[in-house]
Design a protein around this motif. Structure first.
Motif, PDB file in Angstrom:
ATOM      1  N   GLU A  59     -26.006 -79.946   8.349  1.00 36.53           N
ATOM      2  CA  GLU A  59     -25.574 -78.568   8.568  1.00 36.53           C
ATOM      3  C   GLU A  59     -24.058 -78.576   8.645  1.00 36.53           C
ATOM      4  OE1 GLU A  59     -26.201 -76.652  12.435  1.00 36.53           O
ATOM      5  OE2 GLU A  59     -27.020 -78.539  13.160  1.00 36.53           O
ATOM      6  N   ALA A  60     -23.457 -77.451   8.316  1.00 36.68           N
ATOM      7  CA  ALA A  60     -22.003 -77.353   8.282  1.00 36.68           C
ATOM      8  C   ALA A  60     -21.409 -77.499   9.682  1.00 36.68           C
ATOM      9  CB  ALA A  60     -21.583 -76.023   7.668  1.00 36.68           C
ATOM     10  N   TYR A  77     -21.590 -73.387  11.605  1.00 34.36           N
ATOM     11  CA  TYR A  77     -21.548 -72.371  10.557  1.00 34.36           C
ATOM     12  C   TYR A  77     -22.936 -72.078   9.994  1.00 34.36           C
ATOM     13  CZ  TYR A  77     -20.746 -70.199   6.026  1.00 34.36           C
ATOM     14  OH  TYR A  77     -20.807 -69.357   4.951  1.00 34.36           O
ATOM     15  N   SER A  78     -23.788 -73.092   9.914  1.00 32.01           N
ATOM     16  CA  SER A  78     -25.124 -72.933   9.322  1.00 32.01           C
ATOM     17  C   SER A  78     -26.080 -72.157  10.217  1.00 32.01           C
ATOM     18  CB  SER A  78     -25.739 -74.305   9.047  1.00 32.01           C
ATOM     19  OG  SER A  78     -24.927 -75.044   8.173  1.00 32.01           O
ATOM     20  N   ARG A  79     -25.730 -72.039  11.485  1.00 30.08           N
ATOM     21  CA  ARG A  79     -26.666 -71.480  12.463  1.00 30.08           C
ATOM     22  C   ARG A  79     -26.496 -69.980  12.672  1.00 30.08           C
ATOM     23  NH1 ARG A  79     -27.343 -75.976  17.250  1.00 30.08           N
ATOM     24  NH2 ARG A  79     -27.530 -77.764  15.847  1.00 30.08           N
ATOM     25  N   GLY A  85     -34.686 -68.025   7.372  1.00 24.22           N
ATOM     26  CA  GLY A  85     -34.131 -69.290   7.826  1.00 24.22           C
ATOM     27  C   GLY A  85     -35.197 -70.209   8.383  1.00 24.22           C
ATOM     28  N   ILE A  96     -31.436 -72.083  11.380  1.00 22.56           N
ATOM     29  CA  ILE A  96     -30.543 -72.422  10.279  1.00 22.56           C
ATOM     30  C   ILE A  96     -30.667 -71.282   9.273  1.00 22.56           C
ATOM     31  CG2 ILE A  96     -30.142 -74.023   8.374  1.00 22.56           C
ATOM     32  CD1 ILE A  96     -29.367 -75.236  11.028  1.00 22.56           C
ATOM     33  N   GLU A  97     -29.529 -70.642   8.953  1.00 25.17           N
ATOM     34  CA  GLU A  97     -29.553 -69.493   8.059  1.00 25.17           C
ATOM     35  C   GLU A  97     -28.859 -69.738   6.715  1.00 25.17           C
ATOM     36  OE1 GLU A  97     -29.575 -65.587  10.858  1.00 25.17           O
ATOM     37  OE2 GLU A  97     -27.616 -66.490  10.494  1.00 25.17           O
ATOM     38  N   ARG A  98     -28.030 -70.776   6.648  1.00 23.26           N
ATOM     39  CA  ARG A  98     -27.225 -70.973   5.435  1.00 23.26           C
ATOM     40  C   ARG A  98     -26.653 -72.383   5.398  1.00 23.26           C
ATOM     41  NH1 ARG A  98     -24.363 -68.871   9.420  1.00 23.26           N
ATOM     42  NH2 ARG A  98     -24.994 -66.733   9.156  1.00 23.26           N
ATOM     43  N   HIS A  99     -26.210 -72.790   4.247  1.00 20.36           N
ATOM     44  CA  HIS A  99     -25.425 -74.017   4.032  1.00 20.36           C
ATOM     45  C   HIS A  99     -25.956 -75.213   4.825  1.00 20.36           C
ATOM     46  CE1 HIS A  99     -21.985 -75.943   2.269  1.00 20.36           C
ATOM     47  NE2 HIS A  99     -21.632 -76.423   3.436  1.00 20.36           N
ATOM     48  N   ALA A 100     -27.158 -75.646   4.466  1.00 20.53           N
ATOM     49  CA  ALA A 100     -27.777 -76.767   5.168  1.00 20.53           C
ATOM     50  C   ALA A 100     -28.760 -77.475   4.249  1.00 20.53           C
ATOM     51  CB  ALA A 100     -28.496 -76.278   6.424  1.00 20.53           C
ATOM     52  N   ILE A 146     -30.149 -73.013   1.727  1.00 23.15           N
ATOM     53  CA  ILE A 146     -30.788 -74.114   2.452  1.00 23.15           C
ATOM     54  C   ILE A 146     -31.575 -74.934   1.447  1.00 23.15           C
ATOM     55  CG2 ILE A 146     -32.403 -74.764   4.274  1.00 23.15           C
ATOM     56  CD1 ILE A 146     -31.805 -72.013   5.562  1.00 23.15           C
TER      57      ILE A 146
END
Length: 126
Positions: A17-18, A22-24, A68, A87-91, A122
């Motif tokens: 995760e970033a 950031y990913s959360r 997510g 986790i919503e993004r960039h993971a 994701i």
């Protein structure tokens, strides 16, 4: 000697995760009978209430779109949980560790869910 079951932890699901979280994101998991969700549950978001529920590709209330992956254990049986972390993004997550709701019964539906995760940033291992 007593033995303890630690249960799942974030590292069982998340590979990357970033930085600086950031990913959360956070959200409210809807109350419901049997609404106990483990780390790794793939979630959708009900459009009318913004509440998080297990992803269900056959729903028509917003839960058919992936929001997510849950990374906090929640029990919303008695009341909605307002501080769930996902986790919503960039993971990157472990595909075999994802937990699918009752609405996801076939491999084709799981594959569609994985593609929907990819669409929001994701990715999964093979």
């Amino acid at each position: 000697m007593q033995t303890f079951d630690e249960g799942r932890v974030v590292g069982d699901v998340v590979l990357y995760e970033a930085q600086q979280f950031y990913s959360r994101g956070t959200g409210t998991v809807a109350q419901g009978a049997g609404a106990t969700h483990d780390i790794g549950t793939v979630l959708g978001r009900v459009t009318a209430t913004e509440a998080l529920v297990p992803y269900d590709p056959d729903a028509s209330n917003g839960a058919e779109k992936v929001a997510g992956v849950l990374i906090s254990r929640v029990d919303a049986t008695a009341a909605a949980v307002t501080d769930a972390i996902l986790i919503e993004r960039h993971a990157r997550v472990k595909r075999h560790a994802l937990v699918w709701g009752a609405g996801v019964a076939t491999e084709a539906e799981r594959t569609a869910g994985v593609k929907a995760l990819r669409a929001i940033g994701i990715i999964t291992d093979v």
